[in-house]
Structures are given as structure tokens and as C-alpha cells.
Write a protein that holds these residues in place. Sequence first.
Motif, PDB file in Angstrom:
ATOM      1  N   GLN A  46     -11.739   5.384  -2.897  1.00 45.76           N
ATOM      2  CA  GLN A  46     -11.471   6.741  -3.331  1.00 45.76           C
ATOM      3  C   GLN A  46      -9.969   6.954  -3.348  1.00 45.76           C
ATOM      4  O   GLN A  46      -9.279   6.664  -2.364  1.00 45.76           O
ATOM      5  N   ALA A  47      -9.454   7.427  -4.462  1.00 39.82           N
ATOM      6  CA  ALA A  47      -8.021   7.695  -4.583  1.00 39.82           C
ATOM      7  C   ALA A  47      -7.681   8.973  -3.809  1.00 39.82           C
ATOM      8  O   ALA A  47      -8.364   9.990  -3.934  1.00 39.82           O
ATOM      9  N   ILE A  48      -6.639   8.860  -2.977  1.00 40.56           N
ATOM     10  CA  ILE A  48      -6.163  10.023  -2.226  1.00 40.56           C
ATOM     11  C   ILE A  48      -4.638  10.045  -2.295  1.00 40.56           C
ATOM     12  O   ILE A  48      -4.011   9.093  -2.741  1.00 40.56           O
ATOM     13  N   SER A  49      -4.086  11.113  -1.827  1.00 40.59           N
ATOM     14  CA  SER A  49      -2.634  11.208  -1.700  1.00 40.59           C
ATOM     15  C   SER A  49      -2.324  11.200  -0.214  1.00 40.59           C
ATOM     16  O   SER A  49      -2.925  11.944   0.558  1.00 40.59           O
ATOM     17  N   ILE A  50      -1.415  10.322   0.194  1.00 42.75           N
ATOM     18  CA  ILE A  50      -1.070  10.204   1.603  1.00 42.75           C
ATOM     19  C   ILE A  50       0.442  10.051   1.726  1.00 42.75           C
ATOM     20  O   ILE A  50       1.082   9.422   0.888  1.00 42.75           O
ATOM     21  N   ARG A  51       1.008  10.651   2.724  1.00 39.01           N
ATOM     22  CA  ARG A  51       2.451  10.549   2.945  1.00 39.01           C
ATOM     23  C   ARG A  51       2.701   9.542   4.068  1.00 39.01           C
ATOM     24  O   ARG A  51       2.167   9.669   5.162  1.00 39.01           O
ATOM     25  N   LEU A  52       3.485   8.517   3.754  1.00 39.42           N
ATOM     26  CA  LEU A  52       3.829   7.480   4.723  1.00 39.42           C
ATOM     27  C   LEU A  52       5.339   7.402   4.852  1.00 39.42           C
ATOM     28  O   LEU A  52       6.066   7.735   3.917  1.00 39.42           O
ATOM     29  N   ASP A  53       5.795   6.934   6.004  1.00 40.04           N
ATOM     30  CA  ASP A  53       7.228   6.740   6.202  1.00 40.04           C
ATOM     31  C   ASP A  53       7.732   5.688   5.222  1.00 40.04           C
ATOM     32  O   ASP A  53       7.040   4.696   4.937  1.00 40.04           O
ATOM     33  N   GLN A  54       8.939   5.883   4.717  1.00 39.15           N
ATOM     34  CA  GLN A  54       9.495   4.987   3.700  1.00 39.15           C
ATOM     35  C   GLN A  54       9.602   3.551   4.190  1.00 39.15           C
ATOM     36  O   GLN A  54       9.351   2.613   3.444  1.00 39.15           O
ATOM     37  N   GLN A  68      -1.197  -1.846  -1.351  1.00 39.93           N
ATOM     38  CA  GLN A  68      -2.184  -0.822  -0.987  1.00 39.93           C
ATOM     39  C   GLN A  68      -3.410  -1.468  -0.344  1.00 39.93           C
ATOM     40  O   GLN A  68      -3.977  -0.932   0.612  1.00 39.93           O
ATOM     41  N   ARG A  69      -3.811  -2.618  -0.850  1.00 42.85           N
ATOM     42  CA  ARG A  69      -4.942  -3.347  -0.272  1.00 42.85           C
ATOM     43  C   ARG A  69      -4.629  -3.768   1.163  1.00 42.85           C
ATOM     44  O   ARG A  69      -5.484  -3.710   2.045  1.00 42.85           O
ATOM     45  N   ARG A  70      -3.375  -4.192   1.414  1.00 40.19           N
ATOM     46  CA  ARG A  70      -2.992  -4.576   2.777  1.00 40.19           C
ATOM     47  C   ARG A  70      -2.961  -3.374   3.712  1.00 40.19           C
ATOM     48  O   ARG A  70      -3.374  -3.479   4.862  1.00 40.19           O
ATOM     49  N   ILE A  71      -2.463  -2.248   3.231  1.00 42.11           N
ATOM     50  CA  ILE A  71      -2.470  -1.035   4.053  1.00 42.11           C
ATOM     51  C   ILE A  71      -3.915  -0.679   4.395  1.00 42.11           C
ATOM     52  O   ILE A  71      -4.237  -0.331   5.540  1.00 42.11           O
ATOM     53  N   ASN A  72      -4.818  -0.773   3.418  1.00 41.41           N
ATOM     54  CA  ASN A  72      -6.234  -0.501   3.649  1.00 41.41           C
ATOM     55  C   ASN A  72      -6.796  -1.441   4.717  1.00 41.41           C
ATOM     56  O   ASN A  72      -7.546  -1.021   5.606  1.00 41.41           O
ATOM     57  N   ALA A  73      -6.426  -2.729   4.653  1.00 38.74           N
ATOM     58  CA  ALA A  73      -6.919  -3.714   5.628  1.00 38.74           C
ATOM     59  C   ALA A  73      -6.426  -3.394   7.032  1.00 38.74           C
ATOM     60  O   ALA A  73      -7.177  -3.532   8.007  1.00 38.74           O
ATOM     61  N   VAL A  74      -5.177  -2.959   7.156  1.00 39.65           N
ATOM     62  CA  VAL A  74      -4.636  -2.600   8.473  1.00 39.65           C
ATOM     63  C   VAL A  74      -5.384  -1.389   9.035  1.00 39.65           C
ATOM     64  O   VAL A  74      -5.765  -1.369  10.211  1.00 39.65           O
ATOM     65  N   LEU A  75      -5.616  -0.398   8.204  1.00 36.77           N
ATOM     66  CA  LEU A  75      -6.353   0.784   8.652  1.00 36.77           C
ATOM     67  C   LEU A  75      -7.786   0.426   9.033  1.00 36.77           C
ATOM     68  O   LEU A  75      -8.319   0.900  10.034  1.00 36.77           O
ATOM     69  N   ARG A  76      -8.409  -0.449   8.245  1.00 32.84           N
ATOM     70  CA  ARG A  76      -9.780  -0.877   8.550  1.00 32.84           C
ATOM     71  C   ARG A  76      -9.834  -1.605   9.890  1.00 32.84           C
ATOM     72  O   ARG A  76     -10.733  -1.408  10.703  1.00 32.84           O
ATOM     73  N   SER A  77      -8.855  -2.478  10.142  1.00 32.50           N
ATOM     74  CA  SER A  77      -8.799  -3.194  11.414  1.00 32.50           C
ATOM     75  C   SER A  77      -8.640  -2.220  12.582  1.00 32.50           C
ATOM     76  O   SER A  77      -9.286  -2.376  13.617  1.00 32.50           O
TER      77      SER A  77
END
Length: 85
Positions: A46-54, A68-77
Motif C-alpha cells: 500500500q502506497a503511503i506518505s512517510i517522513r524520514l530523516d534525510q 524502499q524494499r530494504r526499508i520495508n524489510a527492516v521494518l518487517r524485521s
Amino acid sequence: MARRVTKKREMTDAEIDAAIGSDPDWAEFDPIDWSKAEIVVPPKKQAISIRLDQDLIDYFKAQGPGYQRRINAVLRSYVKQRKTG
């Protein structure tokens, strides 16, 4: 100067298998039994808008395409560890 063009013939499956069998780079590989393989369909994203530190964005983007896939994997872990921990 004229070039001679020759048409390459297609190799048979037996010729391909023989070529692989004689290639020392393939010596350590065992044949793969695909008969029990299962098709895994990844969950719909699902596409969302998220604010992350630069600096986080820079870090993941510096690793190459698929950040983005790697960020998703880190969050999933993280979620998996929190659920089992």
C-alpha cells in the motif's frame, strides 16, 4: 573487407547438459528438483506518505536500487522481533 556471417545452430537439451557437465565452474552444483517448488505471491503493498530523516534516506539510497524494499524489510524485521520477543 567482407565479413562472413554464419548462422549458429540451436543446441539440443542433451548438448546443453553435456556442456554444463564438462564445465568445471558447474562441478559443485547439484541438479535442482523443482517438482516441489511453490509459487509465492508477495503481499500487495500500500502506497503511503512517510517522513524520514534525510540521513536514513541517504543511507538506504546509497545501497543502490530497491531502497524502499530494504526499508520495508527492516521494518518487517523489527515487527517480527517485537512479536516474538
